[in-house]
Design a protein around this motif. Structure first.
Motif, PDB file in Angstrom:
ATOM      1  N   GLU A   1       0.862  -1.136  -0.049  1.00  0.00           N
ATOM      2  CA  GLU A   1       0.012  -0.019   0.046  1.00  0.00           C
ATOM      3  C   GLU A   1       0.833   1.268   0.023  1.00  0.00           C
ATOM      4  N   ALA A   2       1.904   1.459   0.615  1.00  0.00           N
ATOM      5  CA  ALA A   2       2.822   2.280   0.584  1.00  0.00           C
ATOM      6  C   ALA A   2       3.638   2.515  -0.626  1.00  0.00           C
ATOM      7  N   TYR A   3       3.959   1.250  -1.273  1.00  0.00           N
ATOM      8  CA  TYR A   3       4.508   1.524  -2.877  1.00  0.00           C
ATOM      9  C   TYR A   3       3.451   2.223  -3.442  1.00  0.00           C
ATOM     10  N   LYS A   4       2.102   1.944  -3.348  1.00  0.00           N
ATOM     11  CA  LYS A   4       1.150   2.363  -4.349  1.00  0.00           C
ATOM     12  C   LYS A   4       1.069   3.809  -4.197  1.00  0.00           C
ATOM     13  N   ASN A   5       1.092   4.134  -2.834  1.00  0.00           N
ATOM     14  CA  ASN A   5       0.580   5.667  -2.406  1.00  0.00           C
ATOM     15  C   ASN A   5       2.039   6.604  -3.145  1.00  0.00           C
ATOM     16  N   MET A   6       3.190   5.898  -3.099  1.00  0.00           N
ATOM     17  CA  MET A   6       4.354   6.661  -3.646  1.00  0.00           C
ATOM     18  C   MET A   6       4.644   6.450  -5.027  1.00  0.00           C
ATOM     19  N   HIS A   7       3.692   5.848  -5.672  1.00  0.00           N
ATOM     20  CA  HIS A   7       4.226   5.114  -7.055  1.00  0.00           C
ATOM     21  C   HIS A   7       4.401   6.395  -7.929  1.00  0.00           C
ATOM     22  N   ALA A   8       3.701   7.359  -8.156  1.00  0.00           N
ATOM     23  CA  ALA A   8       3.883   8.635  -9.088  1.00  0.00           C
ATOM     24  C   ALA A   8       5.368   9.104  -8.761  1.00  0.00           C
TER      25      ALA A   8
ATOM     26  N   TYR B   1      12.706   7.012 -10.382  1.00  0.00           N
ATOM     27  CA  TYR B   1      13.293   5.650 -10.425  1.00  0.00           C
ATOM     28  C   TYR B   1      12.806   4.767 -11.477  1.00  0.00           C
ATOM     29  N   ALA B   2      12.020   5.344 -12.497  1.00  0.00           N
ATOM     30  CA  ALA B   2      11.411   4.245 -13.417  1.00  0.00           C
ATOM     31  C   ALA B   2      12.297   3.453 -13.943  1.00  0.00           C
ATOM     32  N   GLY B   3      11.842   1.832 -13.917  1.00  0.00           N
ATOM     33  CA  GLY B   3      12.710   0.997 -14.458  1.00  0.00           C
ATOM     34  C   GLY B   3      13.745   0.311 -13.391  1.00  0.00           C
ATOM     35  N   GLN B   4      14.079   1.047 -12.318  1.00  0.00           N
ATOM     36  CA  GLN B   4      14.792   0.656 -11.355  1.00  0.00           C
ATOM     37  C   GLN B   4      14.185  -0.338 -10.181  1.00  0.00           C
ATOM     38  N   PHE B   5      14.670  -1.060  -9.329  1.00  0.00           N
ATOM     39  CA  PHE B   5      14.182  -1.693  -8.408  1.00  0.00           C
ATOM     40  C   PHE B   5      14.308  -0.759  -6.851  1.00  0.00           C
ATOM     41  N   VAL B   6      12.936  -0.863  -6.322  1.00  0.00           N
ATOM     42  CA  VAL B   6      13.188  -0.045  -4.999  1.00  0.00           C
ATOM     43  C   VAL B   6      12.574  -1.053  -3.810  1.00  0.00           C
ATOM     44  N   ALA B   7      13.124  -0.540  -2.625  1.00  0.00           N
ATOM     45  CA  ALA B   7      12.830  -1.319  -1.300  1.00  0.00           C
ATOM     46  C   ALA B   7      12.091  -0.515  -0.546  1.00  0.00           C
TER      47      ALA B   7
ATOM     48  N   GLN C   1       8.609   3.408   3.985  1.00  0.00           N
ATOM     49  CA  GLN C   1       9.398   4.422   3.495  1.00  0.00           C
ATOM     50  C   GLN C   1      10.318   3.738   2.469  1.00  0.00           C
ATOM     51  N   LEU C   2      10.917   4.558   1.503  1.00  0.00           N
ATOM     52  CA  LEU C   2      11.905   4.089   0.735  1.00  0.00           C
ATOM     53  C   LEU C   2      13.156   4.178   1.318  1.00  0.00           C
ATOM     54  N   VAL C   3      13.777   2.626   1.336  1.00  0.00           N
ATOM     55  CA  VAL C   3      14.948   2.552   1.875  1.00  0.00           C
ATOM     56  C   VAL C   3      16.190   2.536   1.177  1.00  0.00           C
ATOM     57  N   ASP C   4      15.898   1.943  -0.206  1.00  0.00           N
ATOM     58  CA  ASP C   4      17.088   1.807  -0.993  1.00  0.00           C
ATOM     59  C   ASP C   4      16.458   1.635  -2.418  1.00  0.00           C
ATOM     60  N   HIS C   5      17.525   1.923  -3.558  1.00  0.00           N
ATOM     61  CA  HIS C   5      16.956   1.687  -4.711  1.00  0.00           C
ATOM     62  C   HIS C   5      18.319   1.064  -5.764  1.00  0.00           C
ATOM     63  N   ASP C   6      18.186   0.379  -6.738  1.00  0.00           N
ATOM     64  CA  ASP C   6      19.165   0.114  -7.644  1.00  0.00           C
ATOM     65  C   ASP C   6      18.531  -0.297  -8.894  1.00  0.00           C
ATOM     66  N   PRO C   7      19.237  -0.018  -9.999  1.00  0.00           N
ATOM     67  CA  PRO C   7      18.901  -0.906 -11.451  1.00  0.00           C
ATOM     68  C   PRO C   7      19.099  -2.189 -11.211  1.00  0.00           C
ATOM     69  N   ASP C   8      20.002  -2.807 -10.553  1.00  0.00           N
ATOM     70  CA  ASP C   8      20.474  -4.167 -10.339  1.00  0.00           C
ATOM     71  C   ASP C   8      19.646  -4.743  -9.316  1.00  0.00           C
TER      72      ASP C   8
ATOM     73  N   ILE D   1      10.860  -7.622   6.900  1.00  0.00           N
ATOM     74  CA  ILE D   1      10.069  -7.552   5.923  1.00  0.00           C
ATOM     75  C   ILE D   1      10.040  -6.383   4.999  1.00  0.00           C
ATOM     76  N   VAL D   2      10.843  -6.534   3.989  1.00  0.00           N
ATOM     77  CA  VAL D   2      10.848  -5.444   2.952  1.00  0.00           C
ATOM     78  C   VAL D   2      10.510  -5.696   1.531  1.00  0.00           C
ATOM     79  N   LEU D   3       9.587  -4.874   1.110  1.00  0.00           N
ATOM     80  CA  LEU D   3       8.969  -4.844  -0.142  1.00  0.00           C
ATOM     81  C   LEU D   3       9.993  -4.647  -1.195  1.00  0.00           C
ATOM     82  N   GLN D   4      10.300  -5.532  -2.165  1.00  0.00           N
ATOM     83  CA  GLN D   4      11.279  -5.141  -3.544  1.00  0.00           C
ATOM     84  C   GLN D   4      10.523  -5.383  -4.692  1.00  0.00           C
ATOM     85  N   ARG D   5      10.582  -4.144  -5.339  1.00  0.00           N
ATOM     86  CA  ARG D   5       9.567  -4.203  -6.607  1.00  0.00           C
ATOM     87  C   ARG D   5      10.223  -3.420  -7.580  1.00  0.00           C
TER      88      ARG D   5
END
Length: 130
Positions: free
Chosen positions: A59-66, A72-78, A83-90, A106-110
């Motif tokens: 739900e947090a991911y959906k709320n901050m999606h825009a 970070y389009a195309g990258q992977f986020v955690a 809260q967004l805690v990390d991101h990386d293209p790999d 529990i950390v969502l990675q998407r």
């Protein structure tokens, strides 16, 4: 309120518990309390606490999606605790950092895609009898 109980576990299991507690930087009592609590389904929702936490992260991911798409389009986020805690293209690099920085959490990675709820299609073969 807490209750004190005594359980018997094998030496092998006890060593694994100690190792896990050390890795998690917690004590054995708190570790086992969390494991046991997560093993039971909540009465109200029919989901385990771990499932409920993941749903909150989604739900947090959906709320901050825009905002995520714009940065970070195309990258992977955690996402952890909303809260967004990390991101990386790999994907793999992000996975290993999250595992190191948030052990047993529990950390969502998407991957950040244009649609926050992508439609998944599964093909299934049909078998016909001759």
């Amino acid at each position: 309120m807490s209750e004190q109980i005594t359980i018997t576990v094998s030496s092998k299991v006890y060593q694994r518990i100690l190792e896990q507690a050390k890795q998690s930087r917690t004590n054995v009592s708190d570790l086992l309390n969390g494991v046991v609590a997560n093993a039971f389904v909540s009465d109200a929702s029919g989901e385990t606490p771990a499932q409920e936490k993941m749903l909150r992260e989604v739900e947090a991911y959906k709320n901050m999606h825009a905002q995520l798409v714009s940065q970070y389009a195309g990258q992977f986020v955690a996402i952890h605790n909303g809260q967004l805690v990390d991101h990386d293209p790999d994907k793999d690099a992000l996975f290993f950092r999250v595992k190191q920085n948030f052990p047993n959490e529990i950390v969502l990675q998407r991957q950040v895609l244009g649609n926050p709820d992508p439609v998944l299609h599964f093909r299934s073969p049909r078998f016909q009898q001759s």
